[in-house]
Design an enzyme around this catalytic site. Structure first.
Site, PDB file in Angstrom:
ATOM      1  N   GLN A  77       4.000   6.157  36.255  1.00 14.65           N
ATOM      2  CA  GLN A  77       4.895   4.693  36.343  1.00 14.65           C
ATOM      3  C   GLN A  77       4.647   4.911  37.863  1.00 14.65           C
ATOM      4  O   GLN A  77       5.923   4.899  38.373  1.00 14.65           O
ATOM      5  CB  GLN A  77       5.556   3.858  35.730  1.00 14.65           C
ATOM      6  CG  GLN A  77       5.938   2.097  36.323  1.00 14.65           C
ATOM      7  CD  GLN A  77       6.740   1.652  35.005  1.00 14.65           C
ATOM      8  OE1 GLN A  77       7.501   1.106  36.108  1.00 14.65           O
ATOM      9  NE2 GLN A  77       7.290   2.133  33.889  1.00 14.65           N
TER      10      GLN A  77
ATOM     11  N   LYS B 142      18.459   1.195  38.162  1.00 15.60           N
ATOM     12  CA  LYS B 142      18.135  -0.181  38.555  1.00 15.60           C
ATOM     13  C   LYS B 142      19.337  -0.900  39.094  1.00 15.60           C
ATOM     14  O   LYS B 142      20.796  -1.019  38.260  1.00 15.60           O
ATOM     15  CB  LYS B 142      17.645  -0.499  36.080  1.00 15.60           C
ATOM     16  CG  LYS B 142      16.846   0.286  36.489  1.00 15.60           C
ATOM     17  CD  LYS B 142      16.201  -0.864  35.225  1.00 15.60           C
ATOM     18  CE  LYS B 142      14.437  -0.762  35.077  1.00 15.60           C
ATOM     19  NZ  LYS B 142      14.183  -0.910  34.032  1.00 15.60           N
TER      20      LYS B 142
ATOM     21  N   CYS C 165      45.949  17.260  14.639  1.00 16.39           N
ATOM     22  CA  CYS C 165      44.876  17.750  15.476  1.00 16.39           C
ATOM     23  C   CYS C 165      44.217  19.388  15.062  1.00 16.39           C
ATOM     24  O   CYS C 165      43.724  20.112  15.376  1.00 16.39           O
ATOM     25  CB  CYS C 165      46.331  18.016  16.926  1.00 16.39           C
ATOM     26  SG  CYS C 165      46.440  16.213  17.340  1.00 16.39           S
TER      27      CYS C 165
END
Length: 519
Positions: A39, A139, A439
């Site tokens: 593209q 973007k 944990c």
């Protein structure tokens, strides 16, 4: 022309990514390296310049039988005879583009929601560009980061529509995450057809090599997936529990490495638990060490007990090292819902790599799942807001979304791989009165993952039963009067179970309380 969307290249002309190199030559190298569709994206150049560059790119792509699409500009696509266009949500509508380009043109559309995907598909799009997958600098106006979970939601919706539209994911995809994107995005009946990349190729020093590497990764199952996924995994509780003794014995024989990245408060206790069950612990919080440690056939525990910027960087580095080697990784998102910093840390870790098991209390699992309104008081889960069925459904839904195993600890533990879900009612209240019990359960499960990778749910179940039944045995001892005397007795009982397993004695397992949960 048959369209292969596997490796979709989107161009970028910015100085930060392309630099001073010639775009046409970069694309030429990328196509020779394995790019299957291109593209051309340029939002700033004049029309004449766009056409000139597009023509040059088309000469390259035509030579390799690779389609060229033009971003947004139908006029440019028509001028150069490109194979199609890609349009965003704010660009020309699909029907107008189709009318101008004709029925044989490729028309792709950017989507980030199920509704946008539905509209684009019904409008006649050939493919959907789904994203944004991860945070990206390419973007300026990123509407939303949807990740693999949002992508999977869209794919599930398309599957339900019975539409044959092709799909590619876009946004921050590169060689470190492409396999995970394809794996975790896969819906029940529909997978991505490819991935779109920008800087991973355009910004690469050697675009051909970068493209070739990505193509190889796309074709190859990720290392962290189950070693033998063709084996049918048992669903019957009795069969699963019956398989636990063999796994416990095997752990003692192999003594797997258990790499703990955990807080200072529990390091000593975690190391002692690992030794007691037959594993070989190492406490190493420096991420650079993981490159070597991940090659020793062990497992990694990432425990968020103490979150700092440096610590988070080290977690990510270690996570990626283990993902690359296929070593199992367990996430213990301690206190995930307590502060915004911890919520953000969970998002960072979930975006950075794949976790074979996520283990936490109700509040922590709700936070990982993205549920709003969760507020923990420190590392405690706080008062339960969910009923038993809702807890089981949440665990199953999160496991299905992440394509892994999820454990929610509590009075009844809920364990699921997205298909099988079980409730486990072992353990003792003293575990809730000592520091680091949760944990060290993570440490135990991770050790079992290292020796039984072919069924991670079963490995986790084996670790839970050994840990919690040992706690029950310890609490019943005459020398145990409370939490203080419980801890050494608990270590003794873990060791005792390990020793019994080595001699083929499994009477301890008769205490297992596991039930199938239908949700």
């Amino acid at each position: 022309m048959a369209v292969d969307y596997a490796l979709y290249l989107v161009t970028d002309l910015t100085q930060a990514i392309l630099g001073d190199r010639d775009l046409v030559e970069v694309v030429r190298a990328a196509v020779e390296g394995g790019v299957t569709i291109v593209q051309y994206r340029d939002k700033t150049s004049e029309t004449a310049d766009l056409i000139w560059v597009a023509k040059a790119l088309h000469e390259v792509t035509q030579k390799h039988n690779v389609p060229l699409l033009i971003n947004d500009r139908v006029d440019v696509a028509l001028a150069v005879g490109a194979e199609g266009v890609h349009i965003g949500q704010d660009d020309m509508d699909i029907s107008s583009a189709r009318k101008l380009l004709g029925p044989d043109a490729i028309v792709g559309v950017t989507v980030s929601t199920v509704q946008e995907a539905r509209i684009a598909t019904e409008g006649g799009a050939n493919y959907l560009g789904i994203g944004t997958m991860f945070v990206t600098s390419t973007k300026e106006n990123t509407k939303s980061i949807i990740g693999t979970a949002g992508t999977r939601e869209i794919l599930n919706a398309l599957s339900a529509m019975d539409e044959k539209v092709s799909t590619v994911a876009i946004g921050g995809i590169n060689a470190t995450n492409v396999q995970r994107v394809l794996y975790q995005s896969k819906a029940t009946f529909k997978a991505l057809d490819g991935v779109a990349v920008v800087s991973a190729i355009i910004g690469a020093q050697d675009p051909a090599e970068a493209a070739s590497t990505l193509r190889t990764l796309i074709r190859t199952p990720p290392p962290f997936t189950t070693l033998n996924s063709t084996i049918k995994k048992p669903k019957d509780v009795q069969i699963l529990v019956g398989a636990v003794p063999t796994i416990v014995k095997r752990l003692g024989q192999i003594t797997p490495l258990c790499h703990n990245m955990t807080n200072l408060v529990v390091q000593n206790f975690a190391a002692n638990v690992a030794l007691s069950i037959g594993a070989s612990p190492i406490m190493a919080n420096y991420g650079a060490e993981a490159t070597d440690l991940s090659g020793l056939d062990g497992a990694l525990v990432i425990n968020m007990g103490s979150v700092t910027p440096d610590g988070l960087t080290n977690y990510v580095q270690a996570l990626r090292a283990y993902n690359t080697r296929g070593g199992p990784v367990l996430l213990d998102p301690v206190g995930a819902g307590a502060t915004q910093l911890r919520r953000d840390a969970v998002k960072t870790l979930m975006a950075a790599g794949y976790f074979d098991v996520i283990k936490g209390n109700e509040g922590e699992i709700q936070t990982v799942a993205g549920e709003s309104g969760v507020q923990q008081r420190g590392v405690d889960s706080g008062s339960s807001t969910l009923g038993e069925a809702d807890r089981a459904r949440l665990v199953k839904r999160l496991a299905a979304r992440e394509r892994n195993v999820v454990l929610m600890s509590g009075a009844t533990d809920y364990l699921s791989d997205g298909e099988r879900t079980f409730g486990i009612s072992n353990g003792h209240r003293y575990l809730g009165k000592i520091t680091g019990a949760g944990c060290t359960l993570g440490t135990t499960i991770a050790a079992f993952l290292a020796v039984h990778r072919e069924d991670k749910l079963l490995a986790a179940l084996a670790g839970i039963l050994m840990f919690e039944i040992a706690a029950e045995h310890a609490a019943l001892r005459d020398d145990v009067r409370g939490p203080g005397t419980f801890v050494p007795a608990f270590l003794d009982e873990l060791y005792e179970i390990s020793q019994q397993a080595s001699m083929g004695k499994y009477g301890w397992l008769s205490a297992a309380r596991v039930r199938d949960v239908d949700v």
